[in-house]
Motif scaffolding. Sequence first.
Motif, PDB file in Angstrom:
ATOM      1  N   ASP A   1      32.047  71.895  17.368  1.00 49.59           N
ATOM      2  CA  ASP A   1      30.883  71.452  16.606  1.00 49.59           C
ATOM      3  C   ASP A   1      30.858  69.934  16.463  1.00 49.59           C
ATOM      4  O   ASP A   1      31.902  69.272  16.395  1.00 49.59           O
TER       5      ASP A   1
ATOM      6  N   ASP B   1      17.760  82.923  13.403  1.00 50.72           N
ATOM      7  CA  ASP B   1      18.701  83.783  12.665  1.00 50.72           C
ATOM      8  C   ASP B   1      17.999  84.744  11.709  1.00 50.72           C
ATOM      9  O   ASP B   1      18.657  85.572  11.090  1.00 50.72           O
TER      10      ASP B   1
ATOM     11  N   SER C   1      14.335  80.720   8.850  1.00 57.73           N
ATOM     12  CA  SER C   1      15.618  80.558   9.534  1.00 57.73           C
ATOM     13  C   SER C   1      16.232  79.208   9.201  1.00 57.73           C
ATOM     14  O   SER C   1      15.543  78.189   9.096  1.00 57.73           O
ATOM     15  N   ARG C   2      17.562  79.198   9.090  1.00 56.52           N
ATOM     16  CA  ARG C   2      18.312  77.961   8.874  1.00 56.52           C
ATOM     17  C   ARG C   2      19.269  77.694  10.022  1.00 56.52           C
ATOM     18  O   ARG C   2      20.064  76.754   9.969  1.00 56.52           O
ATOM     19  N   LYS C   3      19.180  78.512  11.066  1.00 52.40           N
ATOM     20  CA  LYS C   3      20.019  78.337  12.239  1.00 52.40           C
ATOM     21  C   LYS C   3      19.262  78.838  13.452  1.00 52.40           C
ATOM     22  O   LYS C   3      18.641  79.904  13.407  1.00 52.40           O
TER      23      LYS C   3
ATOM     24  N   SER D   1      19.566  78.980  18.007  1.00 58.95           N
ATOM     25  CA  SER D   1      20.429  78.790  19.169  1.00 58.95           C
ATOM     26  C   SER D   1      19.591  78.748  20.432  1.00 58.95           C
ATOM     27  O   SER D   1      18.622  79.505  20.580  1.00 58.95           O
TER      28      SER D   1
ATOM     29  N   THR E   1      23.893  75.668  19.385  1.00 56.60           N
ATOM     30  CA  THR E   1      23.441  76.156  18.081  1.00 56.60           C
ATOM     31  C   THR E   1      23.281  74.989  17.119  1.00 56.60           C
ATOM     32  O   THR E   1      24.133  74.096  17.058  1.00 56.60           O
TER      33      THR E   1
ATOM     34  N   GLU F   1      22.607  74.310  13.014  1.00 60.39           N
ATOM     35  CA  GLU F   1      22.493  74.778  11.629  1.00 60.39           C
ATOM     36  C   GLU F   1      21.971  73.621  10.796  1.00 60.39           C
ATOM     37  O   GLU F   1      22.558  72.534  10.794  1.00 60.39           O
ATOM     38  N   PHE F   2      20.885  73.851  10.067  1.00 57.92           N
ATOM     39  CA  PHE F   2      20.176  72.748   9.409  1.00 57.92           C
ATOM     40  C   PHE F   2      19.710  73.162   8.009  1.00 57.92           C
ATOM     41  O   PHE F   2      18.555  72.958   7.635  1.00 57.92           O
ATOM     42  N   GLY F   3      20.648  73.704   7.227  1.00 56.50           N
ATOM     43  CA  GLY F   3      20.289  74.245   5.923  1.00 56.50           C
ATOM     44  C   GLY F   3      19.635  73.255   4.978  1.00 56.50           C
ATOM     45  O   GLY F   3      18.863  73.645   4.101  1.00 56.50           O
TER      46      GLY F   3
ATOM     47  N   TYR G   1      23.545  68.075   9.378  1.00 63.07           N
ATOM     48  CA  TYR G   1      23.353  69.315  10.136  1.00 63.07           C
ATOM     49  C   TYR G   1      24.496  69.458  11.131  1.00 63.07           C
ATOM     50  O   TYR G   1      25.267  68.518  11.359  1.00 63.07           O
ATOM     51  N   TYR G   2      24.622  70.661  11.687  1.00 65.44           N
ATOM     52  CA  TYR G   2      25.718  70.965  12.610  1.00 65.44           C
ATOM     53  C   TYR G   2      25.137  71.300  13.978  1.00 65.44           C
ATOM     54  O   TYR G   2      24.152  72.026  14.097  1.00 65.44           O
TER      55      TYR G   2
END
Length: 290
Positions: free
Chosen positions: A121, A164, A213-215, A217, A228, A230-232, A285-286
Amino acid sequence: MKQVLKNEHIRLVINHQGAEMTSLINLATQTEHLWQGDPAIWPWHAPNLFPVVGGQTNDQIVVDGQAYPMKRHGFARNSEFINTECTPTYASFELRSSPETKAMYPYDFIFEIIYELDGPDVIIEYKVRNLSETNMFLSLGAHPAFNVPFAPGEDYTDYYIEFDRDGSLETSLLGPDGLLSGEKGRIHLEERQLNLTPNLFDNDALVLLSLKSRKVSLCSRKNDHRITLEFGMFPYLGLWAKPGAPFVCIEPWLGVADTANRPMPIEGKQGIHRVTPKTSFIAHYYLGVV
């Protein structure tokens, strides 16, 4: 100048201009996942958007009744950042306000972008410090472009974006001026999947302002590798590609373009964030490579 980060999984290159990622290589497959910025198609790789996201009415922002020139996505992507710290797996970059930035955005600030490798990541953190004596208003976002396909012998249409959460996508449509038109559209997902096609972005970006969605891919039907995000902390997402080009942008946003015929002072913009004097705003974000 560029900084190179590397661990056993990935190699990441960051340019001092814009503190922009310019290369992201999966070391297991030796796959370059970032678009390499062909100037004949789209010259960027993964620009960072600040202090606005998207287009602005009349290419301006209005602060305390005064208009300031502001191009789409702001000035950070064209600005030279200073590398303030670097280890083999960590780098921080800093942009400080200057007479040039204050002619467009009348605040004293430090905008810091941090990249850290954590296994497969990349953690990307944005930190904005308000050095002014007044409230500061800002938007920011990411605009990474990923090569599609990942591997030889595959086609753009072998790929899809997987969300997701179930449900169709409500899109806020853009007009020819790059501003939100006020109209909505809807895209049906098949098993949480949005299929990539050469014509998907014929009418510009898909602007998702009410996304659950918060993720997401980026996946292939012909291999098991994926990207992927992830952007919560980011309420909005943009999806875009130059029609027919071999990439797709997946863009977490903390802000959005203006709506046509609705000019707003900066504090009234949709998605705007207020940073009180002498405090900081932080978001991250990841980005995962598998």
